[in-house]
Motif scaffolding. Structure first.
Motif, PDB file in Angstrom:
ATOM      1  N   THR A 186     109.753 -29.279 -99.746  1.00 17.10           N
ATOM      2  CA  THR A 186     109.635 -27.821 -99.750  1.00 17.10           C
ATOM      3  C   THR A 186     108.681 -27.444-100.880  1.00 17.10           C
ATOM      4  O   THR A 186     108.383 -28.276-101.747  1.00 17.10           O
ATOM      5  N   PRO A 187     108.228 -26.203-100.912  1.00 19.09           N
ATOM      6  CA  PRO A 187     107.382 -25.798-102.039  1.00 19.09           C
ATOM      7  C   PRO A 187     108.062 -25.985-103.406  1.00 19.09           C
ATOM      8  O   PRO A 187     107.382 -26.108-104.415  1.00 19.09           O
ATOM      9  N   ASP A 188     109.392 -26.072-103.430  1.00 16.38           N
ATOM     10  CA  ASP A 188     110.093 -26.344-104.692  1.00 16.38           C
ATOM     11  C   ASP A 188     109.781 -27.730-105.236  1.00 16.38           C
ATOM     12  O   ASP A 188     110.036 -28.012-106.409  1.00 16.38           O
ATOM     13  N   ASP A 189     109.246 -28.629-104.402  1.00 14.63           N
ATOM     14  CA  ASP A 189     108.888 -29.981-104.833  1.00 14.63           C
ATOM     15  C   ASP A 189     107.474 -30.046-105.404  1.00 14.63           C
ATOM     16  O   ASP A 189     107.012 -31.115-105.807  1.00 14.63           O
TER      17      ASP A 189
ATOM     18  N   GLU B  11     113.390 -39.415-103.238  1.00 19.81           N
ATOM     19  CA  GLU B  11     114.162 -39.160-104.454  1.00 19.81           C
ATOM     20  C   GLU B  11     114.942 -40.407-104.835  1.00 19.81           C
ATOM     21  O   GLU B  11     115.474 -41.112-103.978  1.00 19.81           O
TER      22      GLU B  11
ATOM     23  N   ALA C 263     100.596 -27.094-109.686  1.00 20.36           N
ATOM     24  CA  ALA C 263     101.840 -27.027-108.903  1.00 20.36           C
ATOM     25  C   ALA C 263     101.719 -25.955-107.821  1.00 20.36           C
ATOM     26  O   ALA C 263     102.192 -26.160-106.697  1.00 20.36           O
ATOM     27  N   ASP C 264     101.089 -24.820-108.126  1.00 20.20           N
ATOM     28  CA  ASP C 264     100.916 -23.778-107.114  1.00 20.20           C
ATOM     29  C   ASP C 264     100.089 -24.274-105.940  1.00 20.20           C
ATOM     30  O   ASP C 264     100.432 -24.037-104.770  1.00 20.20           O
TER      31      ASP C 264
ATOM     32  N   THR D 276     109.463 -36.300 -99.194  1.00 19.49           N
ATOM     33  CA  THR D 276     109.587 -36.762-100.580  1.00 19.49           C
ATOM     34  C   THR D 276     110.596 -37.898-100.634  1.00 19.49           C
ATOM     35  O   THR D 276     111.476 -38.025 -99.780  1.00 19.49           O
TER      36      THR D 276
ATOM     37  N   GLY E  32     102.115 -26.677-103.922  1.00 24.89           N
ATOM     38  CA  GLY E  32     103.065 -25.926-103.099  1.00 24.89           C
ATOM     39  C   GLY E  32     102.421 -25.378-101.842  1.00 24.89           C
ATOM     40  O   GLY E  32     103.017 -25.406-100.758  1.00 24.89           O
TER      41      GLY E  32
ATOM     42  N   THR F 290     112.388 -36.831-107.876  1.00 26.36           N
ATOM     43  CA  THR F 290     111.316 -37.150-106.936  1.00 26.36           C
ATOM     44  C   THR F 290     110.411 -38.207-107.562  1.00 26.36           C
ATOM     45  O   THR F 290     109.871 -38.009-108.653  1.00 26.36           O
TER      46      THR F 290
END
Length: 181
Positions: A15-18, A64, A44-45, A62, A48, A69
């Motif tokens: 997800t963009p959170d990664d 983990e 990071a942006d 991803t 994302g 990650t």
């Protein structure tokens, strides 16, 4: 029953959170190697944005290890031309401390079937040479070398060659294929 002394590996959709973790993993490949021909590590942006874009039609996974990650693999368009829409370009990146431990195989083990389920017929991978680890991984997973481009990219003060490999995800059928899902 799982052994609590063995670290827990998890492959999942990104997800963009990664984005921050993926950017952290990728940055040394950009700044310190010719493995990627990018010359500026994405923020990071930006990472994302790439994750969100890949998830629309292709996939981004991803890896983990104990909720951290340590790698990722993704697919994107092989080419922007319409006739290539059933082919995807794939890549895998692992944190330097986690290379050679089966993470690339685990990531592709999730990514490639996902692409096949979505209607993709060919996965293509490009790697800068020499890169015995990446060539070994891809060949072990059934990719076949289809092209070598000599001295095609300039990075870190010298010319680099690349190899292209491909893997058939679905058989070639007669007639026009169904569109992608």
């Amino acid at each position: 029953m799982s052994d609590p002394t063995v670290p827990a590996l998890l492959v999942r959709d990104a997800t963009p959170d990664d984005a921050a973790a993926c950017a952290r993993i990728y940055a040394p490949y950009v700044t310190d190697t010719a493995i990627t021909f990018e010359s500026v590590a994405p923020t990071a942006d930006e990472m994302g944005r790439r994750i969100a874009e890949a998830q629309v039609r292709h996939a981004w996974m991803t890896l983990e290890l104990d909720h951290t990650t340590v790698g990722y693999a993704y697919a994107g368009p092989f080419s922007g031309r319409d006739a290539y829409r059933w082919a995807a370009e794939v890549s895998v990146y692992l944190d330097s401390a986690h290379r050679g431990r089966g993470g690339g195989r685990a990531l592709y083990g999730a990514l490639l079937p996902r692409l096949a389920d979505r209607g993709f017929r060919i996965a293509a991978a490009c790697m800068t040479l020499p890169n015995d680890a990446s060539l070994g991984l891809h060949e072990a997973l059934g990719f076949e070398r289809v092209a070598t481009f000599a001295d095609i990219g300039w990075k870190l003060g010298r010319w680099h060659s690349t190899a292209w490999l491909q893997k058939r995800l679905a058989p070639a059928a007669e007639g026009e294929p169904a569109d992608l899902t």
